[in-house]
Scaffold this motif. Structure first.
Motif, PDB file in Angstrom:
ATOM      1  N   ALA A  36       0.631  -0.749  -0.411  1.00 42.93           N
ATOM      2  CA  ALA A  36       0.223  -0.363  -0.230  1.00 42.93           C
ATOM      3  C   ALA A  36       1.152   1.181   0.258  1.00 42.93           C
ATOM      4  N   ARG A  37       0.496   2.490   0.035  1.00 43.17           N
ATOM      5  CA  ARG A  37       1.178   3.519  -0.612  1.00 43.17           C
ATOM      6  C   ARG A  37       0.724   4.330   0.668  1.00 43.17           C
ATOM      7  N   GLU A  38       2.185   5.107   1.122  1.00 49.96           N
ATOM      8  CA  GLU A  38       1.489   5.658   2.807  1.00 49.96           C
ATOM      9  C   GLU A  38       1.295   6.898   2.627  1.00 49.96           C
ATOM     10  N   THR A  39       0.687   6.727   3.066  1.00 53.75           N
ATOM     11  CA  THR A  39      -0.510   8.460   3.176  1.00 53.75           C
ATOM     12  C   THR A  39      -0.128   9.675   4.211  1.00 53.75           C
ATOM     13  N   ALA A  40      -1.263  10.258   3.861  1.00 52.43           N
ATOM     14  CA  ALA A  40      -0.716  12.128   4.608  1.00 52.43           C
ATOM     15  C   ALA A  40      -1.915  11.918   5.639  1.00 52.43           C
ATOM     16  N   PRO A  41      -1.051  12.489   6.583  1.00 50.38           N
ATOM     17  CA  PRO A  41      -2.760  12.123   7.973  1.00 50.38           C
ATOM     18  C   PRO A  41      -3.982  12.609   7.202  1.00 50.38           C
ATOM     19  N   SER A  42      -3.847  13.909   6.357  1.00 52.59           N
ATOM     20  CA  SER A  42      -5.229  14.405   5.777  1.00 52.59           C
ATOM     21  C   SER A  42      -6.229  12.952   4.669  1.00 52.59           C
ATOM     22  N   GLN A  43      -4.907  12.353   4.653  1.00 52.90           N
ATOM     23  CA  GLN A  43      -5.854  12.015   3.767  1.00 52.90           C
ATOM     24  C   GLN A  43      -6.830  10.294   4.257  1.00 52.90           C
ATOM     25  N   SER A  44      -8.144  10.239   3.945  1.00 54.73           N
ATOM     26  CA  SER A  44      -9.019   9.627   4.653  1.00 54.73           C
ATOM     27  C   SER A  44      -9.012   8.422   4.189  1.00 54.73           C
ATOM     28  N   VAL A  45      -8.115   8.003   2.199  1.00 63.83           N
ATOM     29  CA  VAL A  45      -7.981   6.638   1.107  1.00 63.83           C
ATOM     30  C   VAL A  45      -6.480   6.772   1.674  1.00 63.83           C
ATOM     31  N   GLY A  46      -6.426   5.234   0.469  1.00 65.91           N
ATOM     32  CA  GLY A  46      -5.690   4.410   0.430  1.00 65.91           C
ATOM     33  C   GLY A  46      -5.340   3.153  -0.803  1.00 65.91           C
ATOM     34  N   GLY A  47      -4.485   3.312  -1.382  1.00 61.13           N
ATOM     35  CA  GLY A  47      -4.685   2.573  -2.382  1.00 61.13           C
ATOM     36  C   GLY A  47      -3.780   1.389  -2.023  1.00 61.13           C
ATOM     37  N   GLY A  48      -4.338  -0.084  -2.191  1.00 63.42           N
ATOM     38  CA  GLY A  48      -3.421  -1.033  -2.305  1.00 63.42           C
ATOM     39  C   GLY A  48      -3.394  -2.288  -3.482  1.00 63.42           C
ATOM     40  N   TYR A  49      -2.147  -1.933  -3.421  1.00 68.36           N
ATOM     41  CA  TYR A  49      -1.657  -3.242  -4.443  1.00 68.36           C
ATOM     42  C   TYR A  49      -1.751  -4.580  -4.616  1.00 68.36           C
ATOM     43  N   LEU A  50      -1.215  -5.496  -6.146  1.00 69.22           N
ATOM     44  CA  LEU A  50      -0.914  -7.025  -5.396  1.00 69.22           C
ATOM     45  C   LEU A  50      -0.819  -6.995  -7.171  1.00 69.22           C
ATOM     46  N   SER A  51      -0.519  -8.689  -6.858  1.00 70.29           N
ATOM     47  CA  SER A  51      -1.255  -9.583  -8.170  1.00 70.29           C
ATOM     48  C   SER A  51      -1.757 -11.038  -8.213  1.00 70.29           C
ATOM     49  N   LEU A  52      -2.158 -10.962  -8.500  1.00 65.96           N
ATOM     50  CA  LEU A  52      -3.136 -12.533  -8.371  1.00 65.96           C
ATOM     51  C   LEU A  52      -3.399 -13.399  -9.554  1.00 65.96           C
ATOM     52  N   THR A  53      -2.188 -14.829  -9.540  1.00 68.81           N
ATOM     53  CA  THR A  53      -2.694 -15.659  -9.957  1.00 68.81           C
ATOM     54  C   THR A  53      -3.357 -17.092 -10.532  1.00 68.81           C
ATOM     55  N   ASN A  54      -3.833 -17.093 -11.078  1.00 72.84           N
ATOM     56  CA  ASN A  54      -4.427 -18.573 -11.137  1.00 72.84           C
ATOM     57  C   ASN A  54      -4.243 -19.432 -11.668  1.00 72.84           C
ATOM     58  N   LYS A  55      -3.716 -19.455 -10.854  1.00 70.55           N
ATOM     59  CA  LYS A  55      -2.443 -21.498 -11.085  1.00 70.55           C
ATOM     60  C   LYS A  55      -3.988 -23.196 -11.331  1.00 70.55           C
ATOM     61  N   GLY A  56      -5.075 -22.334 -11.231  1.00 69.55           N
ATOM     62  CA  GLY A  56      -6.179 -23.328 -11.437  1.00 69.55           C
ATOM     63  C   GLY A  56      -6.769 -23.211 -12.594  1.00 69.55           C
ATOM     64  N   ARG A  57      -7.324 -24.171 -12.932  1.00 69.26           N
ATOM     65  CA  ARG A  57      -8.166 -24.590 -14.228  1.00 69.26           C
ATOM     66  C   ARG A  57      -9.551 -23.894 -14.350  1.00 69.26           C
ATOM     67  N   GLN A  58      -9.883 -23.288 -13.535  1.00 71.31           N
ATOM     68  CA  GLN A  58     -10.657 -22.260 -13.544  1.00 71.31           C
ATOM     69  C   GLN A  58     -10.957 -21.077 -13.061  1.00 71.31           C
ATOM     70  N   PRO A  59     -12.131 -20.359 -14.256  1.00 71.73           N
ATOM     71  CA  PRO A  59     -12.000 -18.991 -13.484  1.00 71.73           C
ATOM     72  C   PRO A  59     -11.837 -18.616 -11.882  1.00 71.73           C
ATOM     73  N   ASP A  60     -11.487 -17.874 -11.027  1.00 71.75           N
ATOM     74  CA  ASP A  60     -12.526 -17.454 -10.430  1.00 71.75           C
ATOM     75  C   ASP A  60     -11.898 -15.563 -10.415  1.00 71.75           C
ATOM     76  N   ARG A  61     -12.334 -15.099  -9.330  1.00 75.64           N
ATOM     77  CA  ARG A  61     -12.595 -13.931  -9.080  1.00 75.64           C
ATOM     78  C   ARG A  61     -12.500 -13.369  -7.415  1.00 75.64           C
ATOM     79  N   LEU A  62     -12.266 -12.402  -7.158  1.00 72.61           N
ATOM     80  CA  LEU A  62     -11.836 -11.119  -6.223  1.00 72.61           C
ATOM     81  C   LEU A  62     -12.676 -10.713  -6.632  1.00 72.61           C
ATOM     82  N   ILE A  63     -13.526 -11.020  -4.541  1.00 76.68           N
ATOM     83  CA  ILE A  63     -14.924 -10.302  -4.889  1.00 76.68           C
ATOM     84  C   ILE A  63     -15.520  -9.414  -4.055  1.00 76.68           C
ATOM     85  N   SER A  64     -14.691  -9.625  -2.969  1.00 78.26           N
ATOM     86  CA  SER A  64     -14.359  -8.542  -1.969  1.00 78.26           C
ATOM     87  C   SER A  64     -13.653  -8.620  -1.188  1.00 78.26           C
ATOM     88  N   ALA A  65     -13.008  -7.285  -0.233  1.00 78.95           N
ATOM     89  CA  ALA A  65     -11.843  -7.518   0.422  1.00 78.95           C
ATOM     90  C   ALA A  65     -12.423  -6.915   2.322  1.00 78.95           C
TER      91      ALA A  65
END
Ligand SMILES: [Cu+2]
Length: 160
Positions: A36-65
């Protein structure tokens, strides 16, 4: 002297490895380097980043966090709209086709921590849970990196 110095270097390399490459697996989904990216004290939101690899044979979906560090966690996309970068909330989540890697990175898909309870401080680990349609739920932690990490893109978050 030379021997012990080499040993120390090797030990430090080993200690550094897990932090540099935190890969986690939820079923057939591999989650790489959540940060995630460091935020300033005035910031109420922040961004999170990652990568997702599907090693399976079926499609999947990130539905929530979720995260105890934020009131709400959303999945966002960013795209150009008449020359302006715009964020859009993806209520349907993010599809991860079989065999594919989906990168969530500055300027594109990202995880948005909305209503931060405290600023994201460099070096901190921010716990979160990701839920996938097939792979289920997994606990991860976003490592907070400096504002300048991996190029520009932090300013769009001010739009919230
Ligand atoms: Cu966003």
């Amino acid at each position: 002297m030379r021997y012990s110095r080499t040993t120390l270097a090797a030990t430090l390399a080993c200690l550094a490895a897990p932090a540099a490459a935190r890969d986690l697996n939820a079923g057939t989904i591999r989650i790489s380097h959540p940060w995630a990216r460091e935020t300033a004290p005035s910031q109420s939101v922040g961004g999170g980043y990652l990568s997702l690899t599907n090693k399976g044979r079926q499609p999947d979906r990130l539905i929530s966090a979720t995260s105890p560090a934020a009131r709400e966690v959303q999945i966002h996309s960013m795209s150009m709209d008449r020359g302006v970068m715009r964020m859009r909330r993806l209520t349907g989540g993010v599809a991860i086709p079989a065999g594919a890697t989906v990168a969530m990175a500055p300027g594109g898909l990202h995880i948005m921590l909305v209503g931060l309870k405290a600023p994201l401080k460099r070096g901190a680990m921010i716990p979160a849970q990701l839920s996938f349609e097939r792979a289920g739920t997994i606990r991860i932690a976003f490592k907070v990196e400096p504002v300048t990490a991996q190029g520009p893109g932090g300013s769009h978050h001010e739009q919230h």
